[in-house]
Structures are given as C-alpha cells and as structure tokens.
Motif scaffolding. Structure first.
Motif, mmCIF file in Angstrom:
data_model
loop_
_atom_site.group_PDB
_atom_site.id
_atom_site.type_symbol
_atom_site.label_atom_id
_atom_site.label_comp_id
_atom_site.label_asym_id
_atom_site.label_seq_id
_atom_site.Cartn_x
_atom_site.Cartn_y
_atom_site.Cartn_z
ATOM 1 N N ILE A 99 0.846 -1.191 0.000
ATOM 2 C CA ILE A 99 0.000 0.000 0.000
ATOM 3 C C ILE A 99 0.886 1.247 0.000
ATOM 4 N N PHE A 100 0.593 2.170 -0.919
ATOM 5 C CA PHE A 100 1.305 3.440 -0.995
ATOM 6 C C PHE A 100 0.322 4.557 -0.676
ATOM 7 N N GLU A 101 0.563 5.245 0.426
ATOM 8 C CA GLU A 101 -0.280 6.367 0.832
ATOM 9 C C GLU A 101 0.594 7.592 1.059
ATOM 10 N N GLY A 102 -0.024 8.754 1.046
ATOM 11 C CA GLY A 102 0.707 9.994 1.277
ATOM 12 C C GLY A 102 -0.071 11.170 0.729
ATOM 13 N N ARG A 103 0.424 12.351 0.990
ATOM 14 C CA ARG A 103 -0.232 13.558 0.497
ATOM 15 C C ARG A 103 -0.128 13.636 -1.025
ATOM 16 N N ARG A 135 12.618 6.760 -2.893
ATOM 17 C CA ARG A 135 12.382 5.496 -3.610
ATOM 18 C C ARG A 135 13.413 4.450 -3.222
ATOM 19 N N LEU A 136 14.679 4.861 -3.179
ATOM 20 C CA LEU A 136 15.737 3.915 -2.816
ATOM 21 C C LEU A 136 15.532 3.386 -1.396
ATOM 22 N N THR A 137 15.158 4.267 -0.485
ATOM 23 C CA THR A 137 14.927 3.866 0.905
ATOM 24 C C THR A 137 13.761 2.889 0.996
ATOM 25 N N LEU A 138 12.676 3.198 0.295
ATOM 26 C CA LEU A 138 11.494 2.336 0.337
ATOM 27 C C LEU A 138 11.796 0.961 -0.246
ATOM 28 N N LEU A 139 12.479 0.925 -1.386
ATOM 29 C CA LEU A 139 12.801 -0.359 -2.005
ATOM 30 C C LEU A 139 13.682 -1.205 -1.095
ATOM 31 N N ARG A 140 14.688 -0.582 -0.482
ATOM 32 C CA ARG A 140 15.586 -1.320 0.408
ATOM 33 C C ARG A 140 14.813 -1.888 1.602
ATOM 34 N N ASN A 141 13.909 -1.087 2.152
ATOM 35 C CA ASN A 141 13.108 -1.535 3.279
ATOM 36 C C ASN A 141 12.205 -2.691 2.889
ATOM 37 N N LEU A 142 11.539 -2.570 1.748
ATOM 38 C CA LEU A 142 10.630 -3.628 1.301
ATOM 39 C C LEU A 142 11.376 -4.932 1.090
ATOM 40 N N LEU A 143 12.505 -4.882 0.405
ATOM 41 C CA LEU A 143 13.265 -6.104 0.127
ATOM 42 C C LEU A 143 13.814 -6.719 1.404
ATOM 43 N N ASP A 144 14.233 -5.883 2.355
ATOM 44 C CA ASP A 144 14.794 -6.404 3.603
ATOM 45 C C ASP A 144 13.737 -7.070 4.477
ATOM 46 N N ARG A 145 12.476 -6.733 4.282
ATOM 47 C CA ARG A 145 11.417 -7.289 5.128
ATOM 48 C C ARG A 145 10.841 -8.584 4.563
ATOM 49 N N LEU A 146 11.257 -8.957 3.379
ATOM 50 C CA LEU A 146 10.825 -10.221 2.805
ATOM 51 C C LEU A 146 11.796 -11.320 3.224
ATOM 52 N N PRO A 147 11.343 -12.575 3.230
ATOM 53 C CA PRO A 147 12.263 -13.670 3.552
ATOM 54 C C PRO A 147 13.306 -13.841 2.449
ATOM 55 N N ASP A 148 14.230 -14.767 2.647
ATOM 56 C CA ASP A 148 15.251 -15.030 1.633
ATOM 57 C C ASP A 148 14.564 -15.392 0.321
ATOM 58 N N THR A 149 14.770 -14.553 -0.671
ATOM 59 C CA THR A 149 14.033 -14.736 -1.922
ATOM 60 C C THR A 149 14.889 -15.333 -3.030
ATOM 61 N N HIS A 150 16.028 -15.936 -2.681
ATOM 62 C CA HIS A 150 16.921 -16.428 -3.732
ATOM 63 C C HIS A 150 16.386 -17.737 -4.325
ATOM 64 N N ILE A 151 16.061 -17.673 -5.575
ATOM 65 C CA ILE A 151 15.688 -18.854 -6.360
ATOM 66 C C ILE A 151 16.482 -18.784 -7.651
ATOM 67 N N TYR A 192 3.028 1.743 3.394
ATOM 68 C CA TYR A 192 3.973 2.851 3.374
ATOM 69 C C TYR A 192 3.241 4.188 3.298
ATOM 70 N N TRP A 193 3.674 5.119 4.133
ATOM 71 C CA TRP A 193 3.202 6.487 4.055
ATOM 72 C C TRP A 193 4.390 7.351 3.630
ATOM 73 N N TRP A 199 2.775 0.370 9.954
ATOM 74 C CA TRP A 199 3.034 1.430 8.991
ATOM 75 C C TRP A 199 4.531 1.724 8.961
ATOM 76 N N THR A 200 5.037 2.087 7.787
ATOM 77 C CA THR A 200 6.408 2.567 7.640
ATOM 78 C C THR A 200 6.354 3.924 6.961
ATOM 79 N N LEU A 201 6.892 4.952 7.623
ATOM 80 C CA LEU A 201 6.926 6.299 7.060
ATOM 81 C C LEU A 201 8.276 6.536 6.397
ATOM 82 N N VAL A 202 8.245 7.043 5.164
ATOM 83 C CA VAL A 202 9.466 7.281 4.398
ATOM 84 C C VAL A 202 9.505 8.739 3.967
#
Length: 259
Positions: free
Chosen positions: A37-41, A212-228, A142-143, A200-203
């Motif tokens: 979810i992407f929210e914000g002004r 954008r870089l901060t949000l992407l890094r946060n999203l990827l870090d919160r997922l489990p090991d995604t290596h396939i 994300y807000w 909620w995560t505020l960026v």
C-alpha cells in the motif's frame, strides 16, 4: 544533503531492481502473495515509487491498483468490498496507489463521508488486515511524507507542465488549505491502524529519488530469503540464415534521423 544526480540514482537503483526481479521469481515459485500500500499527500511521489517497484517486473504478475471514486453501487456495499477483488492471488504482487485508507484521509478531511463512518473504519481496518495476514498475504503499508513547502513546489510544477497537468484536480487545489487537517487525520489513522501484523512505515519523500531507494531497500529487507536460481535455458544457434521481415513497414520520419 545534496540531491542525487540521475546517473548516481540509476547506479544505486540497478542492484535493487535486480533484487526485485529475483523477488518476483521467488514469489512465482513459492506462491507468495504480496500486497503493498502506498499512501501519502498529493505530490508525495506515490506514482514514482510504484514505478520503481514495478517497471522491471512482468505486468501479468505485478499489478497496479488505482481505483477511482466508488460507483453508486459500490457505495451501498461493505466498504472494503471493492478492494478485496484486487488482492493478490498466488505468485502475484499488487501495488495499491491509495487504498482503503482513503476513508481515513481524503474522505474525512474533505467531508466526503460522515465522522461515524470514519470511526467505524478505524476500528475495522486492523481486523480486516489481520484477516489478510492470517491468510498468508504479505502486507506492507507505506506512508510517503512531504513538507508543505515541497508540496507547494510540486503542485505549481504540475500546473505549469502540460505533461503533468492531468495530475492536478480541483480537489488537489482545495486540499492545499488543509495541510494541518491532513496531518491530524494521518496521526489518528496511524494511532488506530499501526499494528504488529500490519505496521506502517513512514518514508521521507522530500527527496523523491532517495525516498524510492529507501522504500525499495526496506521492502526487500522485510521479505524472507528470496533467492531462487533462474531456470537454465539453452539458446542454440539457428539452423538457417536469419529471415528478414517481408512485408511493408512504416519508415522512420525524415525529421527524426536514426543517428
């Protein structure tokens, strides 16, 4: 902090895009259901953040949901009903450009709904999201934060740029005078709907590239090991000379040379 130049931003973005592609392969392989979810002004940068996530992914797997105002029929339904149809199936990634939180934001501040319905929403949203996460959906909220000075700059830019003019509406202009009201509505929303199962995560999006870089890094870090490992593909040589197209094609316009 100095603004990132385009080349710097692209260099930092590329490895994140590679991780996003790997994440999508993992989601397809495991059947994970991912909902962001992407929210914000207004002008915070939701569209650009969503493109940063989706632009390298298969659009059949990664869907963007940006709903318009509810129809007369939808207004008679359970509030969350029209959003449930867009939730991810196995292997899908769904990105909500605004979401059910419209009720706690624009609907409340602009007076599009009664206060009682807003209060009911704030009580029901955590329960609704608990149902989603209990069923296995990976939900990220994300807000995107923006100072009023920066918002004013971007609104003026939209007004002056014919390629961005479509982004600006009369509602956006009316909302300019309600910056504090939106802040109060956001704080009430965060207090009521920030939970262990759906935090909620505020960026900071005053600088959209860094945001954008901060949000992407946060999203990827919160997922489990995604290596396939990607599947091995054999690319044999053709057994004949490559064939040229044989039908008439539109030639380049002379004013636009290829070189």
């Amino acid at each position: 902090m100095a603004k990132l130049k385009r080349k710097q931003y692209d260099a930092l973005l590329e490895p994140l895009e590679q991780e996003l592609v790997a994440m999508a392969r993992w989601a397809r392989h495991t059947g994970a259901r991912i909902c962001v979810i992407f929210e914000g002004r207004d002008t915070a940068g939701k569209g650009g953040a969503i493109r940063a996530v989706s632009q390298r992914l298969n659009p059949r797997q990664c869907r963007i949901v940006a709903l318009s105002k509810p129809s007369e029929q939808e207004m008679t339904q359970w509030y969350f009903q029209r959003y449930t149809a867009h939730l991810p199936a196995a292997g899908e990634i769904v990105l909500f450009d605004r979401s059910w939180y419209n009720r706690a934001g624009v609907e409340k501040v602009m007076g599009f709904t009664e206060d009682a319905k807003v209060e009911r929403f704030l009580k029901e949203a955590p329960t609704f999201e608990k149902m989603l996460t209990d069923d296995g959906i990976l939900l990220f909220k994300y807000w995107l934060t923006t100072d009023q000075e920066k918002q004013e700059e971007r609104l003026a830019e939209r007004l002056e740029d014919p390629l961005k003019r479509w982004k600006l509406s009369s509602i956006d202009l009316a909302a300019r005078e309600k910056y504090d009201a939106y802040t109060q509505a956001r704080e009430a929303m965060l207090a009521a709907t920030h939970s262990d199962h759906a935090p909620w995560t505020l960026v900071n999006f005053n600088d959209q590239k860094r945001g954008r870089l901060t949000l992407l890094r946060n999203l990827l870090d919160r997922l489990p090991d995604t290596h396939i490992e990607p599947p091995e593909l054999v690319f044999p040589d053709l057994e004949h000379v490559p064939i040229a197209e044989s039908f008439c094609v539109l030639q380049p316009i002379k004013e636009y040379p290829l070189d």
